[in-house]
Design a protein around this motif. Structure first.
Motif, PDB file in Angstrom:
ATOM      1  N   GLN A   1      -0.091   1.635   4.925  1.00 45.17           N
ATOM      2  CA  GLN A   1       0.338   0.277   5.262  1.00 45.17           C
ATOM      3  C   GLN A   1       0.002  -0.106   6.700  1.00 45.17           C
ATOM      4  O   GLN A   1      -0.092  -1.282   7.032  1.00 45.17           O
ATOM      5  CB  GLN A   1       1.854   0.139   5.055  1.00 45.17           C
ATOM      6  CG  GLN A   1       2.319   0.395   3.637  1.00 45.17           C
ATOM      7  CD  GLN A   1       3.830   0.261   3.505  1.00 45.17           C
ATOM      8  OE1 GLN A   1       4.511  -0.260   4.387  1.00 45.17           O
ATOM      9  NE2 GLN A   1       4.370   0.741   2.390  1.00 45.17           N
TER      10      GLN A   1
ATOM     11  N   ALA B   1       0.839  -1.202   0.000  1.00 50.41           N
ATOM     12  CA  ALA B   1       0.000   0.000   0.000  1.00 50.41           C
ATOM     13  C   ALA B   1       0.875   1.252   0.000  1.00 50.41           C
ATOM     14  O   ALA B   1       2.109   1.185   0.082  1.00 50.41           O
ATOM     15  CB  ALA B   1      -0.935  -0.008   1.204  1.00 50.41           C
TER      16      ALA B   1
ATOM     17  N   GLY C   1      -5.221  -0.204   7.081  1.00 50.12           N
ATOM     18  CA  GLY C   1      -4.573   0.932   6.442  1.00 50.12           C
ATOM     19  C   GLY C   1      -4.908   2.281   7.044  1.00 50.12           C
ATOM     20  O   GLY C   1      -4.491   3.314   6.513  1.00 50.12           O
TER      21      GLY C   1
END
Length: 422
Positions: free
Chosen positions: A199, A194, A250
């Protein structure tokens, strides 16, 4: 001191809290230290005096004052109003905040649950935290990476069936040593592919989950800060159900920024109280000790110390109150510069004041007979905790440049409009 008129309710709370801290908490400090005992006992003991003070604070209406009026679970105060009250708790930082259920890291963790938690998470964790039945810890910092840049965090939170598996090593995890610590709010990475800030995720890890090991307590300039402590903690294949994820995968940065903004100001508020107590001790000391045939206060340099301490303390307080007011008016996300300025200025100012007070006590100032040495150790640490000075200073400069460029661009546009009208 307050820049605005406080409501009658807050004025009443202020007086109640002042009396509680000075007449009950500070006198209890010696009893609390003795009750902790020595060695391993210090990590297994919850002094009865603390439980007694908690009952007293709750009866006085001094409970959970930190959670602001935007939360239905809170006491209905603004950040500004709480700033005034939190400073008073700082006069006895090891006793008063916990007695009022307003101590870190629980305050930040409770705010996470209140702001981002699901109904089930609130029921399981927020309610017992707000009732003072359990304690908590926030697990972010890691020994293997420079954690002041949270994108470096390498603990993994990997999806496994109906839950997540957590693997990583954390340290300087405040609260992890407390015998009532029941839950870790833990940061790690769920998706390494990501974006840089997408992340990281936050999961709730029960302290008694298989694979959670408190390896050791860490000392702060020799102080263990028992019973809550600051510990190294290992998460070894720790499985938690999927519903323990906070907000979503996330969204870890969103959660920690929401937590750390007000938390940094809370630290600054309490720090001001520590500085006030240091000034009180210093002024009393210099009027009652004699050197070279005169009271210490009659030496010119001492008057300079007292005056500078008062000026620096008042200046630091103004920054804290402005930051708290900005959070109330525009939210923590839009008060980043004000929060950062307070976080940089306050610890350094308080350290200077503490150093002067220690100097006036001579050898007594560095020992255990006054709180000054322990205050100094904690305050020096605050220049690193919740982001080091250098990170906040960088942010202040970047925000200042952005604001100045916006002003300059606006002036140029206005000048062009005026020229066109000629």
């Amino acid at each position: 001191m307050s820049l605005v008129q406080l409501s009658p309710r807050v004025e009443e709370l202020k007086q109640l809290l002042t009396d509680f801290v000075h007449n009950e908490c500070i006198p209890a400090e010696s009893e609390y230290r003795k009750a902790l005992g020595e060695g391993a006992q210090r990590w297994q003991t919850v002094p009865l005096v603390m439980e007694r003070l908690k009952k007293r604070a709750r009866a006085l209406g001094l409970w959970n004052l930190f959670l602001t009026k935007e939360y239905k679970e809170g006491a209905g105060l603004t950040n500004y109003e709480y700033a005034v009250l939190c400073e008073i708790m700082g006069h006895s930082p090891n006793i008063a905040p916990e007695a009022c259920n307003c101590s870190a890291p629980d305050t930040g963790n409770m705010e996470v649950f209140a702001k981002y938690g699901s109904a089930a998470q609130k029921k399981k964790w927020l309610e017992p935290l707000m009732n003072g039945q359990i304690r908590s810890a926030f697990a972010m910092t890691e020994p293997a990476v420079a954690s002041s840049d949270a994108t470096n965090i390498c603990t993994r939170i990997e999806r496994r069936g109906e839950g997540y598996v957590v693997n990583g090593r954390k340290w300087w995890i405040s609260g992890a040593g407390h015998p009532k610590c029941a839950v870790f709010i833990t940061m790690g990475k769920t998706d390494l592919t990501a974006s840089k800030y997408g992340q990281q995720s936050i999961v709730v890890v029960p302290a008694d989950a298989p694979g959670v090991t408190v390896v050791r307590p860490l000392t702060v300039f020799g102080y263990d800060d028992a019973p809550h402590g600051h510990c190294e903690v290992v998460f070894d294949n720790v499985w938690v159900p999927a519903e323990n994820l906070i907000l979503g995968e996330g969204r870890g940065f969103e959660v920690i920024q929401g937590r750390l903004g007000p938390g940094r100001i809370h630290h600054c508020m309490r720090s001001l109280g520590m500085a006030e107590r240091a000034v009180e001790l210093m002024v009393d000391r210099v009027q009652n000790r004699v050197t070279f045939g005169r009271k210490i206060v009659e030496h010119g340099v001492v008057l300079d110390y007292i005056a500078k301490s008062r000026m620096e303390l008042e200046s630091a307080r103004m920054l804290v109150l402005r930051a708290a007011d900005m959070i109330d008016k525009v939210g923590a996300k839009n008060a980043l510069k004000e929060i950062a300025m307070a976080k940089v200025v306050v610890p350094s100012a308080v350290l200077t004041i503490l150093d002067r007070a220690i100097q006036m006590f001579g050898a007594g100032g560095v020992g255990q007979d006054t709180p000054l040495a322990e205050f100094w150790a904690g305050m020096r640490t605050l220049r690193i905790a919740d982001g080091p000075d250098e990170v906040h200073t960088r942010q202040i400069a970047q925000l200042e440049i952005k604001e100045q460029n916006a002003k300059l661009a606006a002036r140029k546009r206005n000048a062009a409009v005026s020229q066109a009208k000629l």
